[in-house]
Write a protein that holds these residues in place. Structure first.
Motif, mmCIF file in Angstrom:
data_model
loop_
_atom_site.group_PDB
_atom_site.id
_atom_site.type_symbol
_atom_site.label_atom_id
_atom_site.label_comp_id
_atom_site.label_asym_id
_atom_site.label_seq_id
_atom_site.Cartn_x
_atom_site.Cartn_y
_atom_site.Cartn_z
ATOM 1 N N PHE A 10 41.451 35.069 42.371
ATOM 2 C CA PHE A 10 41.316 36.400 41.647
ATOM 3 C C PHE A 10 42.664 36.666 41.377
ATOM 4 N N LEU A 11 42.701 37.314 40.024
ATOM 5 C CA LEU A 11 43.978 37.643 39.331
ATOM 6 C C LEU A 11 43.587 38.973 38.783
ATOM 7 N N VAL A 12 44.841 39.801 38.626
ATOM 8 C CA VAL A 12 44.776 41.071 37.937
ATOM 9 C C VAL A 12 45.766 40.899 36.496
ATOM 10 N N TRP A 74 44.588 52.171 40.852
ATOM 11 C CA TRP A 74 44.911 50.862 40.727
ATOM 12 C C TRP A 74 44.741 50.388 42.398
ATOM 13 N N VAL A 75 45.139 51.377 43.131
ATOM 14 C CA VAL A 75 44.873 50.961 44.479
ATOM 15 C C VAL A 75 43.467 50.705 45.004
ATOM 16 N N ASP A 76 42.655 51.636 44.461
ATOM 17 C CA ASP A 76 41.206 51.363 44.547
ATOM 18 C C ASP A 76 40.664 50.190 44.021
ATOM 19 N N ARG A 82 39.636 42.816 46.310
ATOM 20 C CA ARG A 82 39.901 41.951 47.518
ATOM 21 C C ARG A 82 38.536 41.941 48.436
ATOM 22 N N VAL A 83 37.943 43.287 48.541
ATOM 23 C CA VAL A 83 36.774 43.134 49.285
ATOM 24 C C VAL A 83 35.691 42.067 48.538
ATOM 25 N N GLU A 84 35.720 42.265 47.362
ATOM 26 C CA GLU A 84 34.693 41.118 46.440
ATOM 27 C C GLU A 84 35.067 39.897 46.909
#
Length: 95
Positions: A10-12, A74-76, A82-84
């Motif tokens: 996972f990347l953002v 952003w935090v949410d 991360r949960v996903e």
């Protein structure tokens, strides 16, 4: 043993909407060669990639989102991402 389909990176990142896809053909984190985009959603793209050091195909999910000034947003989003990632990493499937 998990199948290759159950491993995700996972990347953002932020991508320009009209730009050519900069990840196809690129190597990510020095070991994932991006082959092609396989799915596109409103806020992310999933790519087929090849993990060179392990000799297997993997999926890489990249969030593409506009820049927000509100850090709470952003935090949410990162928390949900991360949960996903944790849930998805537990999937086992032979294909």
């Amino acid at each position: 043993m998990r199948s290759a389909a159950s491993w995700f990176l996972f990347l953002v990142i932020t991508l320009a909407p009209a730009a050519a896809d900069p990840l196809v053909g690129a190597t990510v984190h020095g070991r994932y060669r991006v082959v092609e985009a396989i799915a596109t959603g409103g806020m992310s793209v999933v790519y087929l990639a090849h993990q060179e050091d392990m000799g297997r195909d993997v999926a890489i999910k990249v969030m593409r989102m506009p820049v927000w000034d509100d850090e709470r947003v952003w935090v949410d989003l990162v928390r949900r991402f991360r949960v996903e990632a944790r849930i998805t990493s537990q999937i086992e499937h032979p294909n």
